[in-house]
Write an enzyme that holds these catalytic residues in place. Structure first.
Site, PDB file in Angstrom:
ATOM      1  N   SER A 124       8.640 -59.946 -45.645  1.00  0.00           N
ATOM      2  CA  SER A 124       7.342 -60.525 -45.300  1.00  0.00           C
ATOM      3  C   SER A 124       6.414 -60.224 -46.458  1.00  0.00           C
ATOM      4  O   SER A 124       6.649 -59.279 -47.217  1.00  0.00           O
ATOM      5  CB  SER A 124       6.807 -59.859 -44.030  1.00  0.00           C
ATOM      6  OG  SER A 124       5.429 -60.125 -43.872  1.00  0.00           O
ATOM      7  N   TYR A 165       4.893 -52.071 -39.664  1.00  0.00           N
ATOM      8  CA  TYR A 165       5.569 -53.355 -39.871  1.00  0.00           C
ATOM      9  C   TYR A 165       5.944 -53.516 -41.352  1.00  0.00           C
ATOM     10  O   TYR A 165       7.066 -53.879 -41.692  1.00  0.00           O
ATOM     11  CB  TYR A 165       4.646 -54.485 -39.406  1.00  0.00           C
ATOM     12  CG  TYR A 165       5.214 -55.875 -39.602  1.00  0.00           C
ATOM     13  CD1 TYR A 165       6.283 -56.316 -38.837  1.00  0.00           C
ATOM     14  CD2 TYR A 165       4.661 -56.755 -40.539  1.00  0.00           C
ATOM     15  CE1 TYR A 165       6.799 -57.595 -39.010  1.00  0.00           C
ATOM     16  CE2 TYR A 165       5.165 -58.033 -40.718  1.00  0.00           C
ATOM     17  CZ  TYR A 165       6.234 -58.451 -39.944  1.00  0.00           C
ATOM     18  OH  TYR A 165       6.744 -59.711 -40.115  1.00  0.00           O
TER      19      TYR A 165
END
Ligand SMILES: NC(=O)c1ccc[n+]([C@@H]2O[C@H](COP(=O)([O-])OP(=O)(O)OC[C@H]3O[C@@H](n4cnc5c(N)ncnc54)[C@H](O)[C@@H]3O)[C@@H](O)[C@H]2O)c1
Lengths: 72, 257
Positions: B148, B161
Site C-alpha cells: 500500500s 497497518y
C-alpha cells in the site's frame, strides 16, 4: 523407512521429475542449490532430530551418506 | 483468422485470489476472468464470495472456497484439492487484508498480533503453500503481494497497518530472489486510496472533511478497484515476464509529491 527418506529428500531439494537412489551424488542434481542445502539441514533436524555441522555436511557426497547420517 | 495480439492474456492460467469476496479482490476476479483465467477464489465471507462468482465470466469454470486464511492446514487442503481439480497454479494475488486507523497510545500487543497474522502471515503462508512442490506450474508464473502507499509513506494513525504493508513490500523482494530459479516472479503493488469496505468506515473516508483532504492528496482523485485489477493483469500476464522484485505504484499520484 528408506522410501520415506527418499520422499523427504525429494521434497527438500524439490525434485519432481526423477527418482533418487542411494548412490546418487546429490550435489549433482539439476535442482541442487544453496537453499536445497538449508532445506536438507532443516529436514534432518525436524524429521530425524539429527544436527549436522556445515564442515561435516561437506564430507557427505551421496544420498547414501545422508541416509547413514540419520542411522546414528 | 489469426488470433488477436494480446500480451496481457491470462488464457490457460489458473490464478489464486485471496480476499475475492469484496473490493479490489472481487474486481481482480472479474477482470482476470474476462482475460481468460481460471480462478481459485478464497475468502472468509461466504455471501460475498457467492456474489463474486455471479459477477465473473464463466462462473461455473472457477473454484471457490470459504476459508479463514489463518487456518493454515485448511489452506493446504484446499489448494491441493483445487490443483487436483484444475491443474497447477500460474498466479497468485495476495489480496486479503484488513485495515485500521489507530493512534500509537491505543495499540496493544494483541492488536499487532492480529494485524500481522491477517495481513502478513496469511499472505506468506498462502504463498508457501502455492509454491509447494507439485502445486505451481513448472513453467513458472507470477505472485503479487498487496502492499500500500501506507507501506512506504506515513500517515497519522497508520503505523500498524503501514508496518504490515511495509513487511509485504520487503517480502516480495527476497522471494523474488528465491523463486526466480523456478521462473516465478514476485512483485508487490502499492495502491493509493480506493473506497471499498476496508476503509469506508475509517475517518479519512467516513468524515466528509477528511475525505476531501484525502481526495486532494491524490493528483488524479481517488481510484477504482478496476485501476488495481488492470495493473494486476499486467503483473500476472506474460507482458511482465521480465519484471520481478518490483513494487508497482498505482496511486493517482498520491506519493509523487
Ligand atoms: N482500498 C484501498 O484503499 C487500499 C489501498 C491500499 C492497499 N489496499 C489493500 O488491498 C487489499 C484489498 O483491499 P480491499 O480494499 O479490497 O478491502 P476489502 O475489505 O473490500 O476486501 C478484503 C477482503 O479480505 C477478506 N479477508 C480478510 N481477512 C481474511 C482472512 N483471515 N481470511 C480470508 N479472507 C479474509 C475479507 O473478507 C474481504 O473480503 C488489502 O490487502 C488492502 O490492504 C487497499
Amino acid at each position: 523407512m528408506e522410501q520415506k527418506f527418499f520422499d523427504l529428500l525429494k521434497e527438500a531439494i524439490e525434485i519432481e521429475d526423477h527418482d533418487v537412489n542411494m548412490e546418487d551424488q546429490f550435489r549433482e542434481y539439476p535442482e541442487w542449490s544453496s537453499l536445497a542445502y538449508l532445506s536438507i539441514i532443516a529436514m534432518l533436524d525436524e524429521e530425524y532430530d539429527v544436527q549436522i555441522e556445515e564442515a561435516e555436511f561437506k564430507k557427505l557426497r551421496t544420498v547414501g551418506d545422508l541416509y547413514n547420517a540419520i542411522q546414528k | 483468422m489469426e488470433k488477436q495480439f494480446n500480451p496481457f492474456s491470462l488464457n490457460d492460467k489458473n490464478i489464486v485470489i485471496s480476499g475475492a469476496a469484496s473490493g479490489i479482490g472481487r474486481q481482480c476476479a472479474i477482470t482476470c476472468s474476462k482475460m481468460g483465467a481460471k480462478l481459485i477464489l478464497l475468502d472468509l465471507n461466504e455471501a460475498g464470495l457467492k456474489e463474486t462468482l455471479q459477477l465473473v465470466e464463466n462462473g461455473s469454470e472457477h473454484f471457490s472456497a470459504v476459508i479463514n486464511l489463518t487456518d493454515y492446514n485448511k489452506v493446504e487442503e484446499i489448494i491441493s484439492f483445487a490443483v487436483e481439480k484444475m491443474g497447477r497454479i500460474s498466479g497468485l494475488l495476495n489480496c486479503a487484508g484488513i485495515s485500521t486507523t489507530l493512534p500509537l497510545k491505543n495499540a496493544k500487543p494483541e492488536t499487532l498480533d492480529k494485524f500481522f497474522q491477517i495481513n502478513v502471515y496469511t499472505a506468506y503462508f498462502l504463498t508457501q503453500t502455492v509454491c509447494k512442490m507439485g502445486n505451481f506450474s513448472k513453467e513458472g508464473g507470477s505472485i503479487v503481494f498487496f502492499s500500500s502507499a501506507a507501506g512506504q509513506y506515513g500517515e497519522s494513525g497508520k503505523s500498524i497497518y503501514g508496518m504490515t504493508k511495509g513487511a509485504l513490500y520487503s517480502c516480495a523482494k527476497s522471494l523474488a530472489c528465491e523463486l526466480s530459479r523456478k521462473n516465478i516472479r514476485v512483485n508487490s503493488i502499492s495502491p493509493g486510496v480506493i473506497v471499498t469496505p476496508i476503509n469506508q468506515n475509517l475517518p479519512h473516508i467516513a468524515d466528509p472533511e477528511l475525505r476531501k483532504q484525502t481526495e486532494a492528496l491524490h493528483l488524479l482523485g481517488l481510484g477504482n478497484p478496476e485501476d488495481i485489477a488492470n495493473a494486476c493483469v499486467y503483473l500476472l500476464s506474460d507482458a511482465s515476464r521480465w519484471v520481478t522484485g518490483s513494487n508497482l505504484v498505482v496511486d493517482g499520484g498520491y506519493t509523487t509529491r
